[in-house]
Design a protein around this motif. Structure first.
Motif, PDB file in Angstrom:
ATOM      1  N   LEU A 251     -13.990  -3.815 -11.738  1.00 29.67           N
ATOM      2  CA  LEU A 251     -12.555  -3.688 -11.892  1.00 29.67           C
ATOM      3  C   LEU A 251     -11.224  -4.595 -11.076  1.00 29.67           C
ATOM      4  O   LEU A 251     -11.688  -3.923  -9.411  1.00 29.67           O
ATOM      5  CB  LEU A 251     -11.484  -1.607 -12.153  1.00 29.67           C
ATOM      6  N   MET A 252     -11.014  -5.102 -11.778  1.00 26.09           N
ATOM      7  CA  MET A 252     -10.080  -5.631 -10.603  1.00 26.09           C
ATOM      8  C   MET A 252      -9.053  -5.392 -10.061  1.00 26.09           C
ATOM      9  O   MET A 252      -8.213  -4.118 -10.793  1.00 26.09           O
ATOM     10  CB  MET A 252      -9.603  -7.171 -11.594  1.00 26.09           C
ATOM     11  N   GLY A 253      -8.758  -5.215  -8.607  1.00 26.24           N
ATOM     12  CA  GLY A 253      -7.688  -4.516  -7.771  1.00 26.24           C
ATOM     13  C   GLY A 253      -8.438  -3.382  -7.355  1.00 26.24           C
ATOM     14  O   GLY A 253      -7.554  -2.920  -6.286  1.00 26.24           O
ATOM     15  N   PHE A 254      -9.692  -2.853  -6.736  1.00 28.60           N
ATOM     16  CA  PHE A 254     -10.071  -1.859  -5.956  1.00 28.60           C
ATOM     17  C   PHE A 254     -10.769  -2.306  -5.500  1.00 28.60           C
ATOM     18  O   PHE A 254     -12.378  -3.158  -5.543  1.00 28.60           O
ATOM     19  CB  PHE A 254     -11.310  -0.955  -7.554  1.00 28.60           C
ATOM     20  N   GLY A 255     -11.050  -1.947  -4.241  1.00 26.49           N
ATOM     21  CA  GLY A 255     -11.595  -1.994  -2.929  1.00 26.49           C
ATOM     22  C   GLY A 255     -11.749  -2.945  -2.225  1.00 26.49           C
ATOM     23  O   GLY A 255     -10.499  -3.902  -2.677  1.00 26.49           O
ATOM     24  N   HIS A 256     -11.457  -3.174  -0.721  1.00 24.41           N
ATOM     25  CA  HIS A 256     -11.316  -3.802  -0.037  1.00 24.41           C
ATOM     26  C   HIS A 256     -11.938  -3.793   0.989  1.00 24.41           C
ATOM     27  O   HIS A 256     -12.785  -3.216   1.832  1.00 24.41           O
ATOM     28  CB  HIS A 256      -9.712  -3.667  -0.088  1.00 24.41           C
ATOM     29  N   ARG A 257     -12.628  -5.317   1.512  1.00 29.08           N
ATOM     30  CA  ARG A 257     -13.664  -5.606   2.697  1.00 29.08           C
ATOM     31  C   ARG A 257     -13.116  -4.456   3.990  1.00 29.08           C
ATOM     32  O   ARG A 257     -13.524  -4.270   4.838  1.00 29.08           O
ATOM     33  CB  ARG A 257     -13.589  -6.596   2.867  1.00 29.08           C
ATOM     34  N   ILE A 258     -11.833  -4.401   4.487  1.00 28.41           N
ATOM     35  CA  ILE A 258     -11.006  -3.596   5.519  1.00 28.41           C
ATOM     36  C   ILE A 258     -10.900  -2.913   5.454  1.00 28.41           C
ATOM     37  O   ILE A 258     -11.150  -1.641   6.217  1.00 28.41           O
ATOM     38  CB  ILE A 258     -10.030  -4.753   6.186  1.00 28.41           C
ATOM     39  N   TYR A 259     -10.849  -2.090   4.260  1.00 30.48           N
ATOM     40  CA  TYR A 259      -9.484  -0.452   3.886  1.00 30.48           C
ATOM     41  C   TYR A 259     -10.648  -0.071   3.325  1.00 30.48           C
ATOM     42  O   TYR A 259     -10.695  -0.702   2.654  1.00 30.48           O
ATOM     43  CB  TYR A 259      -8.232  -0.488   3.634  1.00 30.48           C
ATOM     44  N   LYS A 260     -11.338   0.668   4.105  1.00 30.12           N
ATOM     45  CA  LYS A 260     -11.959   1.759   3.763  1.00 30.12           C
ATOM     46  C   LYS A 260     -12.183   3.120   2.969  1.00 30.12           C
ATOM     47  O   LYS A 260     -12.610   3.640   3.034  1.00 30.12           O
ATOM     48  CB  LYS A 260     -13.717   2.721   4.399  1.00 30.12           C
ATOM     49  N   THR A 261     -10.675   3.174   2.907  1.00 28.10           N
ATOM     50  CA  THR A 261      -9.265   4.750   2.570  1.00 28.10           C
ATOM     51  C   THR A 261      -8.261   3.634   1.379  1.00 28.10           C
ATOM     52  O   THR A 261      -7.591   2.644   1.503  1.00 28.10           O
ATOM     53  CB  THR A 261      -9.244   5.310   3.880  1.00 28.10           C
ATOM     54  N   ASN A 262      -7.260   4.497   1.616  1.00 26.21           N
ATOM     55  CA  ASN A 262      -6.392   3.731   0.539  1.00 26.21           C
ATOM     56  C   ASN A 262      -5.965   2.572   1.393  1.00 26.21           C
ATOM     57  O   ASN A 262      -5.642   2.865   3.036  1.00 26.21           O
ATOM     58  CB  ASN A 262      -5.170   4.687   0.559  1.00 26.21           C
ATOM     59  N   ASP A 263      -5.304   1.080   0.624  1.00 28.67           N
ATOM     60  CA  ASP A 263      -5.030   0.347   1.508  1.00 28.67           C
ATOM     61  C   ASP A 263      -3.399   0.741   1.745  1.00 28.67           C
ATOM     62  O   ASP A 263      -2.658   1.231   0.560  1.00 28.67           O
ATOM     63  CB  ASP A 263      -5.148  -0.449   0.293  1.00 28.67           C
ATOM     64  N   LEU A 306     -13.214   4.217  -4.319  1.00 26.26           N
ATOM     65  CA  LEU A 306     -12.989   2.593  -4.313  1.00 26.26           C
ATOM     66  C   LEU A 306     -11.496   3.060  -4.091  1.00 26.26           C
ATOM     67  O   LEU A 306     -11.431   3.908  -5.603  1.00 26.26           O
ATOM     68  CB  LEU A 306     -13.582   2.449  -5.175  1.00 26.26           C
ATOM     69  N   TYR A 307     -10.903   2.479  -4.128  1.00 23.43           N
ATOM     70  CA  TYR A 307      -9.306   2.300  -3.972  1.00 23.43           C
ATOM     71  C   TYR A 307      -8.707   1.652  -4.290  1.00 23.43           C
ATOM     72  O   TYR A 307      -8.928   0.415  -4.104  1.00 23.43           O
ATOM     73  CB  TYR A 307      -8.331   3.135  -2.754  1.00 23.43           C
ATOM     74  N   VAL A 308      -7.818   1.668  -4.473  1.00 21.46           N
ATOM     75  CA  VAL A 308      -6.604  -0.224  -4.728  1.00 21.46           C
ATOM     76  C   VAL A 308      -6.178  -1.184  -4.457  1.00 21.46           C
ATOM     77  O   VAL A 308      -5.954  -0.373  -2.383  1.00 21.46           O
ATOM     78  CB  VAL A 308      -4.831   0.652  -5.725  1.00 21.46           C
ATOM     79  N   ASN A 309      -6.278  -1.805  -4.304  1.00 15.66           N
ATOM     80  CA  ASN A 309      -5.182  -2.380  -3.429  1.00 15.66           C
ATOM     81  C   ASN A 309      -4.168  -3.045  -3.756  1.00 15.66           C
ATOM     82  O   ASN A 309      -3.373  -2.916  -4.161  1.00 15.66           O
ATOM     83  CB  ASN A 309      -6.829  -3.163  -2.662  1.00 15.66           C
ATOM     84  N   VAL A 310      -4.375  -4.018  -1.884  1.00 16.42           N
ATOM     85  CA  VAL A 310      -2.973  -4.674  -2.986  1.00 16.42           C
ATOM     86  C   VAL A 310      -2.293  -5.665  -3.970  1.00 16.42           C
ATOM     87  O   VAL A 310      -1.709  -5.832  -4.121  1.00 16.42           O
ATOM     88  CB  VAL A 310      -2.185  -4.927  -1.168  1.00 16.42           C
ATOM     89  N   GLU A 311      -3.286  -6.391  -4.130  1.00 15.92           N
ATOM     90  CA  GLU A 311      -3.722  -7.142  -5.659  1.00 15.92           C
ATOM     91  C   GLU A 311      -3.338  -6.825  -6.379  1.00 15.92           C
ATOM     92  O   GLU A 311      -3.026  -7.281  -6.920  1.00 15.92           O
ATOM     93  CB  GLU A 311      -4.668  -7.923  -5.410  1.00 15.92           C
ATOM     94  N   PHE A 312      -3.622  -5.103  -6.765  1.00 19.13           N
ATOM     95  CA  PHE A 312      -3.122  -4.711  -7.985  1.00 19.13           C
ATOM     96  C   PHE A 312      -2.245  -4.256  -8.366  1.00 19.13           C
ATOM     97  O   PHE A 312      -1.446  -5.135  -8.924  1.00 19.13           O
ATOM     98  CB  PHE A 312      -3.973  -2.990  -7.951  1.00 19.13           C
TER      99      PHE A 312
END
Length: 372
Positions: A251-263, A306-312
């Motif tokens: 699912l695009m826009g979820f997960g981030h290399r740096i943020y392991k919790t909410n972005d 897996l949380y939403v990232n800023v790109e979403f």
């Protein structure tokens, strides 16, 4: 000597500019939470903070806005070069070329340490360069900057020729503030490495733009946009997302290399869009899709967190303001220019040339193979 691929986890510099705490989901700009700045401050105020170390007074802000309005116009020499570039040139390549030209006509090669007025000029002309080339590529006449509009509103005006809706200025301002600075990322590091040789501003910025152009760093949230377009409405969200997860697709826009919790950047945009959801259906859809997607990710990938990232949410912003996908990364760049230049100023204040080591893993000549 143990090697670390990509310098992952290696500390390359000390900085007062930002704290990126992926474990706790925190992003700080010079003592202020970035998400609070995005919700309550202007682009001009946050740029001033990163450059000068404090938020501006009312008098300083008014003076800055007047000064900014005076420096947005492109010099004739730069327009002449832009007019020679092929209309089909990608915008990031145009920005790299334009930045090099600005360094030539302003004699930046002679300056050390950096001249802040040159930094300001590069920052303020960047949106004008983007809009100038974009309109030419569409067969439209470029539009001169409007000194009555702030930085973000003027950018949208130069692209469209219409004074933008306040709601669109508000959400784009928030996104651009959140994109201004993010620690020692690839493009920031590239610029600091070049400047550490006591090279000039234009060379350092061209290095940063070159790094940003790469899809692994400045890749636009276009795939998130495709996902939201495919879902279309709230009623389709669960079935569409469930099918993607069943098929093993990401699912695009979820997960981030740096943020392991909410972005924290996504949190700020979500908060703003929740306030404005009634005014724009794309904001409403994005908020709903995030909620459903997080629930399904917990179901299909338990424990992955897996949380939403800023790109979403950046995709939702870009879709709402009808920004062409070709301008996603350039728009990101006009914001990150503030962070880059703040880092370059910091580099000059405590400069030491970067010189990391490498580990040789190739063959040795016969004469050296038996040495202990």
């Amino acid at each position: 000597m143990a090697s670390v691929t990509g310098l992952d986890g290696i500390v390359a510099a000390e900085t007062e500019l930002s704290l990126v705490d992926g474990k706790n989901g925190v992003l700080v700009y010079r003592g202020y939470e970035a998400k609070e700045l995005a919700l309550h401050n202007s682009f001009e105020e946050v740029a001033y903070l990163l450059w000068h170390g404090e938020l501006p007074s009312t008098e300083a802000l008014n003076a800055s806005r007047k000064h900014w309005a005076e420096q947005r116009r492109l010099p004739a020499e730069l327009k002449a070069v832009l007019n020679l570039l092929p209309l089909e040139s990608d915008v990031m390549s145009v920005l790299r070329t334009a930045t090099s030209v600005l360094g030539t006509i302003s004699h930046q090669e002679a300056e050390w340490p950096l001249d802040f007025e040159r930094i300001l000029a590069n920052t303020l002309m960047l949106p004008t360069i983007i809009a100038y080339h974009y309109r030419r590529s569409q067969g439209l006449t470029p539009i001169e900057p409007d000194p009555q509009l702030d930085h973000v509103a003027n950018y949208l005006y130069m692209l469209t020729g219409t004074v933008p809706q306040q709601i669109h200025v508000k959400v784009l301002t928030a996104y651009l503030i959140l994109a201004m600075e993010h620690g020692m990322n690839a493009s920031t590091f590239a610029g600091r490495v070049v400047l550490s040789t006591q090279s000039d501003l234009a060379s350092a910025l061209c290095a940063s733009i070159g790094a940003m152009k790469g899809p692994l760093h400045g890749g636009a949230p276009s795939e998130v946009l495709h996902m939201l377009d495919a879902i279309g409405n709230k009623e389709n969200a669960e079935s569409w997302l469930r099918e993607e997860l069943k098929a093993g697709r990401k699912l695009m826009g979820f997960g981030h290399r740096i943020y392991k919790t909410n972005d924290p950047r996504a949190e700020a945009l979500r908060h703003l869009m929740t306030e404005l959801a009634a005014e724009d259906p794309w904001f409403d859809l994005a908020i709903h899709v995030e909620k459903v997607a997080v629930e399904l990710l917990n179901e299909y990938k338990p424990g992955r967190k897996l949380y939403v990232n800023v790109e979403f949410y950046a995709a939702a912003v870009m879709r709402a303001i009808a920004l062409p996908t070709s301008l996603f990364t350039p728009s990101f760049t006009l914001s990150r220019m503030v962070g880059w230049t703040a880092h370059l100023l910091e580099q000059t204040s405590c400069n030491r040339i970067f010189r990391p080591q490498s580990v040789y893993i190739g063959a040795l000549p016969v004469s050296l193979r038996n040495r202990s």
